[in-house]
Design a protein around this motif. Sequence first.
Motif, short mmCIF file in Angstrom:
data_model
loop_
_atom_site.label_atom_id
_atom_site.label_comp_id
_atom_site.label_asym_id
_atom_site.label_seq_id
_atom_site.Cartn_x
_atom_site.Cartn_y
_atom_site.Cartn_z
N GLY A 109 0.88 -1.24 -0.37
CA GLY A 109 -0.67 0.09 0.21
C GLY A 109 0.90 1.35 0.16
O GLY A 109 0.56 2.43 -0.78
N VAL A 110 1.67 1.25 0.87
CA VAL A 110 2.30 2.43 1.24
C VAL A 110 3.34 2.64 -0.83
O VAL A 110 3.26 3.71 -0.76
CB VAL A 110 4.04 2.04 1.98
CG1 VAL A 110 4.88 3.18 1.98
CG2 VAL A 110 2.80 2.01 3.34
N LYS A 111 3.86 1.58 -1.34
CA LYS A 111 4.63 1.48 -2.23
C LYS A 111 3.83 2.37 -3.58
O LYS A 111 3.77 3.02 -4.00
CB LYS A 111 5.25 0.09 -2.58
CG LYS A 111 6.43 -0.22 -1.83
CD LYS A 111 7.56 -1.51 -2.11
CE LYS A 111 8.40 -2.44 -1.46
NZ LYS A 111 8.79 -3.20 -1.80
N ARG A 112 1.92 1.75 -3.31
CA ARG A 112 1.58 1.88 -3.88
C ARG A 112 1.32 3.95 -4.00
O ARG A 112 0.82 4.67 -5.54
CB ARG A 112 0.38 0.79 -3.68
CG ARG A 112 0.06 0.22 -5.40
CD ARG A 112 -0.85 -0.50 -4.86
NE ARG A 112 -1.17 -0.76 -3.52
CZ ARG A 112 -1.12 -2.01 -2.97
NH1 ARG A 112 -0.17 -2.96 -3.25
NH2 ARG A 112 -1.90 -2.21 -2.00
N ASN A 113 1.01 3.93 -2.83
CA ASN A 113 0.92 5.18 -3.16
C ASN A 113 2.31 6.22 -3.12
O ASN A 113 2.30 7.24 -4.07
CB ASN A 113 0.88 5.98 -1.38
CG ASN A 113 -0.71 5.36 -0.66
OD1 ASN A 113 -1.40 5.21 -1.11
ND2 ASN A 113 -0.62 5.27 0.71
N LEU A 114 3.32 5.58 -2.96
CA LEU A 114 4.41 6.54 -3.76
C LEU A 114 4.60 6.85 -4.94
O LEU A 114 4.83 7.35 -5.97
CB LEU A 114 5.39 6.37 -2.10
CG LEU A 114 5.78 6.49 -1.27
CD1 LEU A 114 6.86 5.26 -0.54
CD2 LEU A 114 6.39 7.94 -1.16
N GLU A 115 4.34 5.04 -5.96
CA GLU A 115 4.21 5.08 -7.01
C GLU A 115 3.56 6.37 -7.55
O GLU A 115 3.66 6.92 -8.59
CB GLU A 115 3.63 3.72 -7.96
CG GLU A 115 5.49 3.27 -7.48
CD GLU A 115 4.08 1.37 -7.22
OE1 GLU A 115 3.73 1.80 -7.52
OE2 GLU A 115 5.92 0.41 -7.49
N ASP A 116 2.07 6.31 -6.93
CA ASP A 116 1.47 7.21 -7.76
C ASP A 116 1.53 8.94 -7.56
O ASP A 116 1.48 9.42 -8.10
CB ASP A 116 -0.11 7.24 -7.37
CG ASP A 116 -1.00 6.13 -7.05
OD1 ASP A 116 -1.15 5.02 -8.53
OD2 ASP A 116 -1.80 5.50 -6.47
N ILE A 117 2.13 8.99 -6.47
CA ILE A 117 2.52 10.44 -6.30
C ILE A 117 3.33 10.55 -7.53
O ILE A 117 4.28 11.72 -7.73
CB ILE A 117 3.76 10.51 -5.10
CG1 ILE A 117 2.42 10.59 -3.72
CG2 ILE A 117 4.49 12.30 -4.90
CD1 ILE A 117 2.87 10.92 -2.30
N CYS A 119 3.69 8.90 -9.96
CA CYS A 119 3.13 9.24 -11.69
C CYS A 119 2.57 10.94 -11.87
O CYS A 119 2.95 11.31 -13.15
CB CYS A 119 1.80 7.82 -11.59
SG CYS A 119 2.68 6.28 -12.12
#
Length: 127
Positions: A109-117, A119
């Motif tokens: 979840g943390v990784k996905r949030n950072l990846e979204d940021i 992007c």
Amino acid sequence: MLGFLPHRIGHACCFDEEEWTKLKSSEIPVEICLTSNIRTETISSIDIHHFVDLYNAKHPIVLCTDDSGVFSTTLSQEYRLAASAFGLGKREMFQLAKTAVEFIFADGGVKRNLEDIFCLAEKKLYV
């Protein structure tokens, strides 16, 4: 150490040729702490740092500070040092930071949030 395939390798300053070959074939990410390596003299000068070899080989690299209090550096300063020492531009530095997210010790979840940021920021960067 390489035999048990750790999730990351810190510094990687003391590897011999056989260990470098094994490291590169395993694609184990390397935590690079430029300021620490220079100040502790594990690398004699920035212009011969193994960052260049790993970067050119497209090996996973994560820029780190090691111990920001002891070495009087910040992550921003480490990125600035890498950019100036190795001639990397904004896009290369951005990509280096973005790729590092994949190797952090955090849940999905943390990784996905950072990846979204990243992007969202990437869309602004490449406009």
